[in-house]
Scaffold this active site. Structure first.
Site, PDB file in Angstrom:
ATOM      1  N   ARG A   3      61.733  78.258  38.722  1.00  0.00           N
ATOM      2  CA  ARG A   3      61.367  78.599  37.334  1.00  0.00           C
ATOM      3  C   ARG A   3      62.207  79.807  36.953  1.00  0.00           C
ATOM      4  O   ARG A   3      62.084  80.875  37.571  1.00  0.00           O
ATOM      5  CB  ARG A   3      59.873  78.922  37.257  1.00  0.00           C
ATOM      6  CG  ARG A   3      59.455  79.546  35.943  1.00  0.00           C
ATOM      7  CD  ARG A   3      57.963  79.584  35.755  1.00  0.00           C
ATOM      8  NE  ARG A   3      57.458  78.260  35.471  1.00  0.00           N
ATOM      9  CZ  ARG A   3      56.267  78.012  34.912  1.00  0.00           C
ATOM     10  NH1 ARG A   3      55.449  79.016  34.578  1.00  0.00           N
ATOM     11  NH2 ARG A   3      55.865  76.775  34.673  1.00  0.00           N
ATOM     12  N   HIS A  57      61.410  71.752  30.391  1.00  0.00           N
ATOM     13  CA  HIS A  57      60.263  71.745  31.317  1.00  0.00           C
ATOM     14  C   HIS A  57      59.970  70.274  31.658  1.00  0.00           C
ATOM     15  O   HIS A  57      58.963  69.708  31.246  1.00  0.00           O
ATOM     16  CB  HIS A  57      59.065  72.413  30.630  1.00  0.00           C
ATOM     17  CG  HIS A  57      57.988  72.851  31.573  1.00  0.00           C
ATOM     18  ND1 HIS A  57      58.061  72.700  32.940  1.00  0.00           N
ATOM     19  CD2 HIS A  57      56.772  73.441  31.338  1.00  0.00           C
ATOM     20  CE1 HIS A  57      56.949  73.187  33.491  1.00  0.00           C
ATOM     21  NE2 HIS A  57      56.154  73.642  32.549  1.00  0.00           N
ATOM     22  N   CYS A 115      50.393  72.096  26.961  1.00  0.00           N
ATOM     23  CA  CYS A 115      50.802  72.257  28.367  1.00  0.00           C
ATOM     24  C   CYS A 115      50.048  73.382  29.051  1.00  0.00           C
ATOM     25  O   CYS A 115      49.995  73.419  30.274  1.00  0.00           O
ATOM     26  CB  CYS A 115      52.306  72.493  28.445  1.00  0.00           C
ATOM     27  SG  CYS A 115      52.835  73.963  27.550  1.00  0.00           S
ATOM     28  N   ARG A 143      49.970  66.912  36.583  1.00  0.00           N
ATOM     29  CA  ARG A 143      51.189  67.581  37.038  1.00  0.00           C
ATOM     30  C   ARG A 143      51.398  67.301  38.521  1.00  0.00           C
ATOM     31  O   ARG A 143      52.499  67.047  38.987  1.00  0.00           O
ATOM     32  CB  ARG A 143      51.084  69.101  36.812  1.00  0.00           C
ATOM     33  CG  ARG A 143      51.142  69.543  35.360  1.00  0.00           C
ATOM     34  CD  ARG A 143      52.509  69.402  34.763  1.00  0.00           C
ATOM     35  NE  ARG A 143      53.518  70.141  35.510  1.00  0.00           N
ATOM     36  CZ  ARG A 143      53.777  71.446  35.347  1.00  0.00           C
ATOM     37  NH1 ARG A 143      53.137  72.137  34.431  1.00  0.00           N
ATOM     38  NH2 ARG A 143      54.709  72.050  36.063  1.00  0.00           N
TER      39      ARG A 143
END
Ligand code: CP
Ligand code: NVA
Length: 316
Positions: free
Chosen positions: A114, A141, A276, A304
């Site tokens: 990230r 993303h 999200c 996820r």
């Protein structure tokens, strides 16, 4: 959706940096594999046996970090967490990104990162001959968008022609939704203030792929027009990580894009609300919508994990 017995790795690009790497067929297969991972986790319990994966985070995370850590360990792998969230430990400061990548590939079998800048991921991928997965950057993303479409497919079935509205900032999440909507044949309507529109290159790619898949990608400024008749309404923070200095200006500009009961009433009667997370109640979404019966935000979060396990199974 059909749960197949698809357990053989799909042959795909070695990295997941944007969400545009995979063909429409491969993207659909990834969602099928995610369903199998969710239904039969035992089949994937040793996919990563003996493998180590570095998790490099320059920004905070709850969902991405936990779902990768739990997911990797549930597949028999081990995680090495590299905390780069302090400005003093920013990636590339102590040694070049290329050197970090070249060292890591000697010890670990994959990198999940990230980062503040998409180019950091690209540099890592160019210098390490192991899979690199984007866990969020300033531009994309992809793990989030894949989990979002998996969630929609679970709830509504086949996604071809599905009407999704995205309202707010044309940010990283929005860009990845465009890439994947185009590949999955979704009708995506995006409403943002003109100066916060999604990346023109991403929109152009989405429209190009849409010609092949019968998807539709529309960008506009009127949130009411975007939401009208939609089967799902999606929003995200007005101020993404890394843009905190703009928060005051953004709060004013985005106010007309708040998803509230009134805006939701323009969507289809059984429409779902998506985000999200993390969410900011009273800003991009009101508590009535976020915590109300139409909200599927926790299903997105849960999913996820399955989608990322499918990604790992595919790349390893
Ligand atoms: N949605 C998402 O990526 O959440 P985190 O920032 O908590 O990882
Ligand atoms: N657009 C948000 C997503 C957080 C998961 C951000 O980048 O901060």
């Amino acid at each position: 959706m059909t749960t197949t017995t698809l357990v053989a790795p799909i042959s795909l690009s070695n990295d997941l940096l944007t969400g545009a790497e995979w063909s429409p067929a491969h993207t659909r297969e990834l969602l099928q594999l995610s369903a199998d991972v969710k239904a039969r986790p035992g089949r994937y319990a040793s996919t990563l046996s003996g493998k180590f994966i570095a998790l490099i985070f320059e920004k905070p995370s709850l969902r991405t970090r936990v779902t990768f850590e739990v997911g990797i360990q549930s597949m028999g792998g081990s995680v090495v967490f590299l905390d780069h969230t302090q400005a003093s430990a920013s990636l590339g400061a102590r040694e070049s990104i290329a050197d970090v990548a070249r060292n890591l590939e000697r010890w670990v079998q994959g990198i999940v990162a990230r980062v503040y800048h998409q180019r950091v991921l690209e540099e890592m991928a160019a210098n390490a001959n192991i899979p690199v997965i984007n866990a969020l950057s300033d531009k994309f993303h992809p793990c989030q968008a894949l989990a979002d479409f998996f969630t929609l497919e679970e709830k509504f079935g086949a996604l071809r022609g599905f009407k999704l509205a995205y309202v707010g900032d044309g940010n990283n999440v929005c860009n990845s939704l465009i890439y994947l909507a185009a590949r999955l044949g979704v009708h995506l309507r995006i409403a943002t203030p003109a100066e916060y529109a999604p990346s023109p290159e991403v929109v152009a790619d989405g429209k190009r792929v849409a010609r092949e898949t019968k998807a539709k990608i529309e960008v506009m400024t009127d949130p009411r027009e975007a939401v009208s008749g939609a089967m799902a309404v999606y929003t995200d923070s007005w101020t993404s990580m890394g843009f905190e200095a703009e928060e005051k200006v953004r709060s004013a500009v985005f106010q007309p894009y708040q998803v509230n009961v009134e805006l939701m009433s323009l969507a289809a009667p059984d429409a779902v609300f998506m985000h999200c997370l993390p969410a900011h109640r009273g800003c991009e979404v009101t508590p009535e919508v976020l915590d109300g019966p139409q909200s599927v935000v926790l299903d997105q979060s849960e999913n996820r994990m399955y989608v990322q396990k499918a990604i790992l199974h595919t790349l390893f």
